[in-house]
Design a protein around this motif. Structure first.
Motif, PDB file in Angstrom:
ATOM      1  N   SER A 412       0.844  -1.322   0.113  1.00 23.11           N
ATOM      2  CA  SER A 412      -0.061  -0.091  -0.015  1.00 23.11           C
ATOM      3  C   SER A 412       0.884   1.433   0.075  1.00 23.11           C
ATOM      4  CB  SER A 412      -0.969   0.084   1.273  1.00 23.11           C
ATOM      5  OG  SER A 412      -0.148  -0.073   2.342  1.00 23.11           O
ATOM      6  N   THR A 415       1.152   3.398  -3.439  1.00 22.72           N
ATOM      7  CA  THR A 415      -0.008   4.043  -3.719  1.00 22.72           C
ATOM      8  C   THR A 415       0.022   5.369  -2.535  1.00 22.72           C
ATOM      9  OG1 THR A 415      -1.173   2.299  -4.321  1.00 22.72           O
ATOM     10  CG2 THR A 415      -2.563   4.316  -3.888  1.00 22.72           C
ATOM     11  N   ARG A 416       0.485   5.212  -1.465  1.00 23.70           N
ATOM     12  CA  ARG A 416       0.476   6.279  -0.332  1.00 23.70           C
ATOM     13  C   ARG A 416       1.531   7.139  -0.923  1.00 23.70           C
ATOM     14  NH1 ARG A 416       2.365   7.963   4.175  1.00 23.70           N
ATOM     15  NH2 ARG A 416       4.281   6.415   4.152  1.00 23.70           N
ATOM     16  N   ASP A 421      -0.314   2.840  -8.812  1.00 21.01           N
ATOM     17  CA  ASP A 421      -1.271   1.490  -8.466  1.00 21.01           C
ATOM     18  C   ASP A 421      -0.571   0.492  -9.555  1.00 21.01           C
ATOM     19  OD1 ASP A 421      -3.019  -0.352  -7.734  1.00 21.01           O
ATOM     20  OD2 ASP A 421      -4.560   0.367  -8.842  1.00 21.01           O
ATOM     21  N   GLN A 423       0.298  -3.927 -10.039  1.00 22.44           N
ATOM     22  CA  GLN A 423       0.555  -5.263  -9.354  1.00 22.44           C
ATOM     23  C   GLN A 423       1.571  -5.827  -8.649  1.00 22.44           C
ATOM     24  OE1 GLN A 423      -3.036  -6.780  -9.538  1.00 22.44           O
ATOM     25  NE2 GLN A 423      -3.479  -4.694 -10.182  1.00 22.44           N
ATOM     26  N   LYS A 443       0.021  -8.796   1.469  1.00 22.76           N
ATOM     27  CA  LYS A 443      -0.217  -7.307   1.370  1.00 22.76           C
ATOM     28  C   LYS A 443       1.043  -6.734   1.706  1.00 22.76           C
ATOM     29  CE  LYS A 443      -5.096  -6.775   2.059  1.00 22.76           C
ATOM     30  NZ  LYS A 443      -6.063  -6.033   2.866  1.00 22.76           N
TER      31      LYS A 443
END
Length: 804
Positions: A412, A415-416, A421, A423, A443
């Motif tokens: 994550s 993205t943050r 984004d 895969q 994750k």
């Protein structure tokens, strides 16, 4: 960092074009500074044979040559080279081609009455060397009609990239190819380096001798090769080094230079016969010197690391070798050294001695610790291939520690932090191609950092790697959230005032200067400083011993230096810190300026319309311009006497808002001040303290108020008052303004007179008053009534009476 395209493709299996590779390098953070393609520039130049060379009928030093260019049609060329002769093979170019060495386009010419339809060129004219004594003389078997650049292998483009200091892995072509392969520009060729078995033990001893001091060597390995045959390196190696700007020396030295650029792994070779006894790695001792390979002698000290034998230092560790043990063509036994040094110490030593070398460039950024032994093995194999010999076993005096760093990386974060984004499969592929090891499927994954990437320390660095390889163009453009309230200003009041003050002074024709924050003790005392707490504990010079209490001394010195160099009319300003004490509140921001000689605000230098020296009024207008730009309330500013002692008492003043808040000073500098500063006048100066300006009142909105313009005609009235000569004009202006602050918009002084018609001890001051009615046109009676109030108010406050 320079390399050729063919060199890159030895590590990268790619059919991408030169332009595509250059674009991709810049996109992944390896900015391309230049691409030099000699093959393209030299495309019109072909190999030709001189069929005949006859003496020119009208010139003794010219020849008329018939040249075979390979198409069966001889071409007539007039040539002035002394080596032009029948049967020789050279380089020809026809009309219409650009000659780089002469910066000209060739045309059909007539030289002393004989036409010339081309040119036989020298190396100088092709910018291959400085040799212009004769035309290029090629071997007889050179193919006539072929491209000279291709035949001479000059068609290999050279790429130069600008490396940031955090990318030591890309100081070698190997690392650059790895990045390009990760960016889908081809397949990375990571050929393993096979160890070379030694046949005898190293016949000398190694030792690290740092005593109780911290070690400056993280790793050190050495190997000897006996029976080598040193000489010129092969043509392919010489061409490669020459293409990137290095001078081929001999095979042993050229091999180490090649590996430095190929793998980012600096090495050094010693002539074993010149080494006296055993080797030790230690700190230099006071008084020791080293005659280095650049022909210069350097004085060493205890902060520097050297490789020494029993006779003394033989190499400046990680920077440059010594001339005494350098490898030459007579070398038969060679020692190859591969080491790892402290980056900070390498940078400090190089800066102290003023040495910039390829080795220093890499070691101060951080060489891969895992490359110490492989780099030595690669050099050994190349020496065996090119020079022969028998290798010894490798002696390791210090084994480098290879960092084992694992970063927990939540997907994550991509993205943050990066706004991208991607895969998991993409992330794993990119990191894997860059040499990272990725473990996990969920994750959050674990990423092991390779030894050649000391710049990767945390999650943000992992995000950076993924984003730069996948492409910043994949990061979507997302607008900032507007929010319910207006955004707060980013800059503080002090920052805004500083910027506006600089702009205002630059707009008045002044040039910004940046002077030392330190001045001498006598100068500091002259300008109200010199307190013991503001004296420097370790000044860099005797005349830079105290923190400055004013910017004026530094600006006066700068203006005088300009005058000494033939630029007397200097107008300089500076906005910077001054120091009244050692507390935080004693550090203030001043905006100061000086004008020298003819540097007036209306124009610098002499002019046909007439000019004079800069005066107190120029300094005053500069100070008021700064205050206005910084937001000082113009209607509240007062000009009063009382400038400090470094100003001329009769040609200076203070700008204040009431007697308790003095914003700054202006005026002509006192002759004693100029003498103490060793400067010649005339010089006027000003200094304004930006923190003294009152903070602006908070507004409910940032929207500008509605512009109110009265449709009624303004009325102007002039008044001349006779007052005592001690009365200030500003007092009369304020008295007139106070008569009616709504109707009176401006009051200005337009005349001051003393002399015939005015009593001794008196003077006449004339003012212009502008009345702006708001609701209706004023009648004569209303105007006269207000004029009476103005006269009464001035008389009440200053004792002035209307002049008859």
């Amino acid at each position: 960092m320079k390399f050729t395209l063919s060199w890159l493709k030895e590590h990268l299996d790619s059919d991408a074009s030169l332009a595509a590779i250059a674009d991709k390098l810049t996109m992944i953070g390896l900015e391309v500074e230049s691409v030099s393609d000699k093959g393209k520039a030299l495309a019109p130049f072909t190999i030709a044979r001189v069929i005949s060379a006859e003496k020119h009928p009208n010139a003794d030093k010219l020849s008329v040559c018939m040249v075979d260019t390979g198409d069966g049609k001889p071409i007539q060329v007039v040539c002035g080279a002394p080596n032009a002769r029948s049967g020789m093979t050279g380089v020809f170019v026809g009309p219409g081609a650009f000659i780089p060495g002469k910066n000209m386009t060739l045309g059909v010419g007539k030289i002393r009455g004989v036409e010339s339809h081309g040119m036989l060129v020298s190396e100088f004219e092709l910018q291959l060397s400085d040799d212009h004594a004769g035309i290029i003389d090629l071997p007889a078997d050179a193919p006539v009609g072929a491209s000279y650049a291709q035949w001479a292998k000059l068609d290999d483009p050279v790429i130069e990239i600008k490396l940031t200091p955090n990318r030591p892995d890309c100081t070698g072509v190997h690392g650059i190819a790895r990045d390009l392969a990760a960016a889908d520009m081809g397949t990375f060729k990571d050929k393993g380096i096979k160890p070379v078995t030694g046949t005898f033990p190293l016949p000398l001893k190694l030792a690290l001798d740092f005593g109780a001091t911290p070690s400056l060597c993280r790793g050190f390995a050495l190997r000897m090769l006996r029976g080598v045959k040193n000489g010129p390196s092969p043509d392919w190696l010489q061409r490669r080094l020459t293409a990137i700007g290095l001078r081929p020396i001999n095979a042993l030295v050229d091999i180490t230079n090649l590996i430095t650029y190929d793998r980012g792994r600096p090495l050094h070779v010693f002539d074993a016969a010149k080494v006296k006894g055993n080797l030790s790695v230690r700190r230099a001792r006071a008084g020791e010197q080293l005659l280095a390979l650049d022909g210069k002698t350097y004085a060493l000290d205890e902060t520097m690391c050297v490789i020494a034998d029993e006779a003394g230092p033989e190499s400046l560790a990680g920077i440059m070798g010594g001339e005494a043990t350098g490898a030459s063509e007579a070398t038969t036994d060679v020692l190859i050294e591969s080491a790892l040094w402290e980056p900070l110490n390498i940078a400090q030593t190089g800066r102290k001695l003023g040495i910039n070398s390829d080795a220093r460039y890499r070691f101060e950024r951080g060489v891969d610790p895992a490359s110490t032994l492989p780099g030595l093995e690669l050099a050994t194999q190349m020496v065996l291939d090119l020079c022969g010999g028998t290798p010894s076993e490798i002696a390791v005096a210090a084994k480098p520690e290879i960092p084992d760093q694992i970063i927990d990386f939540p997907l994550s974060e991509l993205t943050r932090i990066g706004g991208l984004d991607a895969q998991f499969a993409e992330v794993r592929r990119v990191l894997g191609h860059l040499g990272f090891f990725v473990a996990g499927q969920g994750k959050e994954i674990k990423v092991a950092v390779p030894s050649w990437r000391p710049d990767v320390q945390g999650k943000a660095d992992i995000v950076e790697e993924i984003v730069r390889i996948l492409g910043v163009d994949r990061v979507p453009a997302v607008p900032f959230e507007a929010g319910a309230h207006a955004r707060k200003p980013v800059l503080t009041t002090g920052q805004v005032r500083t910027r506006k003050a600089k702009r205002a002074l630059a707009a008045r024709g002044m040039v910004e200067a940046v002077t030392w924050s330190f001045i001498s003790r006598p100068q500091a005392q002259l300008f109200g400083g010199g307190a013991p707490e503001l004296a420097l504990a370790n000044p860099i010079a005797a005349d830079l011993s105290d923190m400055r209490p004013s910017l004026i001394p530094g600006l006066v010195a700068a203006a005088q230096r300009n005058a000494d160099r033939g630029f007397p009319n200097a107008a300089l300003f500076e906005v910077g810190q001054i120091f009244k004490g050692d507390r935080p509140e004693d550090q203030l921001t001043a905006a100061s300026g000086v004008r020298r000689a003819l540097a007036k605000a209306s124009g610098i230098g002499r002019h046909w319309s007439g000019t004079g020296a800069a005066d107190v009024f120029d300094a005053k207008s500069d100070a008021l311009a700064v205050l206005a730009a910084a937001g000082a309330p113009a209607q509240a500013l007062q000009v009063a006497p009382g400038a400090p002692a470094w100003f001329h008492p009769g040609r200076s003043g203070a700008i204040q808002i009431g007697p308790q808040n003095i914003l700054g000073y202006f005026g002509e500098l006192h002759p004693r001040t100029l003498e103490a500063l060793d400067a010649a006048g005339p010089l006027v100066a000003f200094e304004v303290i930006l923190e003294k300006i009152p903070e602006p009142k908070a507004k409910a909105t940032r929207t500008k108020p509605v512009l109110e313009l009265s449709p009624l005609q303004p009325v102007e009235r002039d008044f001349a008052f006779v007052v005592d000569s001690t009365v200030k004009a500003a007092d009369i202006v304020r008295a007139a303004q106070s008569a009616d602050r709504k109707l009176i918009t401006t009051v200005s002084v337009f005349d001051v007179y003393e002399g015939k018609g005015v009593e001794p001890g008196k003077k006449s001051i004339a003012i212009a008053v502008t009345l702006q009615p708001r609701e209706k046109t004023m009648t004569d009676a209303e105007i006269e009534a207000l004029a009476g109030k103005i006269v009464a108010e001035v008389g009440k406050r200053t004792g002035g009476v209307l002049r008859a």
